[in-house]
Design a protein around this motif. Structure first.
Motif, PDB file in Angstrom:
ATOM      1  N   GLY A 133      48.297  44.916  38.130  1.00 40.86           N
ATOM      2  CA  GLY A 133      47.985  45.570  37.792  1.00 40.86           C
ATOM      3  C   GLY A 133      46.302  46.432  37.900  1.00 40.86           C
ATOM      4  O   GLY A 133      46.762  46.543  39.588  1.00 40.86           O
ATOM      5  N   ARG A 142      46.126  49.560  34.378  1.00 36.26           N
ATOM      6  CA  ARG A 142      47.125  49.842  34.854  1.00 36.26           C
ATOM      7  C   ARG A 142      48.131  48.590  34.358  1.00 36.26           C
ATOM      8  O   ARG A 142      47.986  47.737  34.252  1.00 36.26           O
ATOM      9  N   SER A 143      49.136  49.026  33.917  1.00 36.79           N
ATOM     10  CA  SER A 143      50.241  47.535  33.779  1.00 36.79           C
ATOM     11  C   SER A 143      51.203  47.962  35.115  1.00 36.79           C
ATOM     12  O   SER A 143      52.206  46.809  34.918  1.00 36.79           O
ATOM     13  N   SER A 160      57.315  46.876  34.723  1.00 34.63           N
ATOM     14  CA  SER A 160      55.663  46.760  33.966  1.00 34.63           C
ATOM     15  C   SER A 160      55.413  44.979  33.118  1.00 34.63           C
ATOM     16  O   SER A 160      55.943  45.562  32.447  1.00 34.63           O
ATOM     17  N   MET A 161      54.171  45.537  33.243  1.00 29.84           N
ATOM     18  CA  MET A 161      53.124  44.291  31.870  1.00 29.84           C
ATOM     19  C   MET A 161      53.557  45.089  30.647  1.00 29.84           C
ATOM     20  O   MET A 161      53.351  46.634  30.941  1.00 29.84           O
ATOM     21  N   THR A 163      50.658  44.402  28.455  1.00 26.07           N
ATOM     22  CA  THR A 163      49.553  45.067  28.684  1.00 26.07           C
ATOM     23  C   THR A 163      49.026  45.229  29.817  1.00 26.07           C
ATOM     24  O   THR A 163      48.878  44.770  31.629  1.00 26.07           O
ATOM     25  N   PRO A 164      48.086  46.972  29.829  1.00 22.70           N
ATOM     26  CA  PRO A 164      47.781  47.541  31.082  1.00 22.70           C
ATOM     27  C   PRO A 164      46.458  46.359  30.927  1.00 22.70           C
ATOM     28  O   PRO A 164      45.259  46.111  30.813  1.00 22.70           O
ATOM     29  N   ARG A 165      45.858  46.811  32.652  1.00 24.46           N
ATOM     30  CA  ARG A 165      44.852  45.919  32.536  1.00 24.46           C
ATOM     31  C   ARG A 165      44.244  46.064  34.223  1.00 24.46           C
ATOM     32  O   ARG A 165      45.176  45.891  34.944  1.00 24.46           O
ATOM     33  N   GLN A 184      39.646  45.446  30.191  1.00 25.43           N
ATOM     34  CA  GLN A 184      40.693  47.526  29.521  1.00 25.43           C
ATOM     35  C   GLN A 184      39.228  47.710  29.282  1.00 25.43           C
ATOM     36  O   GLN A 184      38.330  48.023  28.667  1.00 25.43           O
TER      37      GLN A 184
END
Length: 346
Positions: A133, A142-143, A160-161, A163-165, A184
């Motif tokens: 992230g 960002r994820s 990528s994850m 959930t972006p964080r 976020q």
């Protein structure tokens, strides 16, 4: 092994820092503590690298980082310290990556990140750094999950994850990389996900029971994630409130413990030091409903199922950095009523 009693813990004041520091990063190499970057008393990111010598109880200045930064992500690869991202002198995220060789006493520039990021979370698996992230220059989370190979000096993108964080709490257990919470756009998130390094896939886990920021995060030896205190976020227009709430996730059961199976902290607090020390969860200092920073300390006794008071800190503080080295909790820097405070060990 018997769990130590509250009377067996005591604080020792160590050498003062050369100058006040917050948002610095602590790292351990070979049982020794290094302090990197951070903001000085004027709020400016600094390039400082300092080594704490327990023999002489003193801080030794080492060659400074090529790039001044605060809030950097740091990973140890052998005898080398990899420094990733953070906030630069212009108060924006950095893409520069640098590495310090503790044996040679020299810095080397490494391949930069694909984009400037702050709030990156980092760990090491099989000799490679995993960076999770971050927040970009556009202030959006960002994820991204990326892996750094030291021998090739290359960053590779992994799946990528969901959930972006940024500022997520991560922990590696075997081939599983757990990513809990984070933020976020300054708001805490409840997302909890795990990456399987073998299957190269993400799985969504039960979300964190309550939104909180500036809480304590402890992973115990049983592989349980413990979220302690913090600022609990209200719904709608409700303001944040200090909490003593405790949430525990058991990775073996794949579930959060029920509220009746957890024990709340004695004191509502946020922005404190937290660690798993000698088979006990320990929390120290922080901010609460008092007008100044807290000096109170408590530890959870698993046999008695209760939080117990420990000796208070000599210097009340919040926003400190902490690290456990050789069964000692070291708490460095921080703030107390707008004044910076020195080093402390439990």
């Amino acid at each position: 092994m018997a769990v130590p009693s509250a009377h067996e813990f005591h604080w020792q004041s160590l050498a003062r820092l050369s100058s006040g520091r917050v948002y610095h990063t602590l790292s351990e190499v070979g049982g020794q503590m290094y302090m990197l970057g951070g903001c000085d008393t004027a709020g400016r990111p600094c390039p400082g690298l300092e080594f704490y010598s327990p023999e002489g109880d003193r801080w030794i200045s080492l060659p400074p980082m090529p790039t001044p930064r605060a809030g950097a992500a740091v990973a140890v690869l052998g005898k080398q310290i990899l420094v990733v991202g953070g906030v630069g002198e212009d108060q924006t995220p950095l893409k520069e990556v640098e590495m310090y060789n503790t044996e040679e006493g020299k810095w080397r520039k490494r391949n930069s990140l694909r984009e400037a990021l702050m709030g990156v979370s980092i760990t090491v698996k099989d000799g490679r750094a995993l960076a999770v992230g971050g927040m970009g220059a556009d202030l959006l989370p960002r994820s991204i999950l990326q892996q750094y190979d030291l021998r090739k000096d290359m960053w590779a993108l992994l799946p990528s994850m969901p959930t972006p964080r940024y500022d997520a709490n991560i922990n590696l257990i075997g081939n599983k990389l757990y990513v809990a919470g984070g933020r976020q756009c300054k708001r805490p998130v409840k997302a909890f996900e795990v990456y399987d390094a073998e299957g190269r896939s993400w799985t969504t886990l039960p979300t964190i029971p309550c939104k909180r920021s500036y809480g304590g995060v402890v992973w115990d030896t049983a592989g349980r994630l413990c979220l302690l205190g913090g600022l609990r976020q209200g719904g709608g227009h409700q303001s944040s409130k200090f909490t003593k709430n405790v949430n525990i996730f058991d990775t073996n059961q794949g579930a959060w413990l029920k509220s009746e199976e957890t024990v709340a902290l004695k004191t509502k607090r946020a922005d404190f030091a937290a660690a798993f020390l000698r088979d006990r969860m320990v929390v120290a200092g922080g901010l609460g409903h008092e007008p100044s920073a807290l000096d109170t300390v408590e530890a959870f006794h698993p046999g008695r199922k209760k939080w117990e008071r420990l000796a208070p800190m000599t210097f009340p503080r919040c926003s400190a950095s902490s690290i456990v080295i050789r069964d000692r909790l070291l708490v460095v820097g921080g703030v107390n009523q707008c004044s910076f405070v020195p080093c402390h060990t439990l």
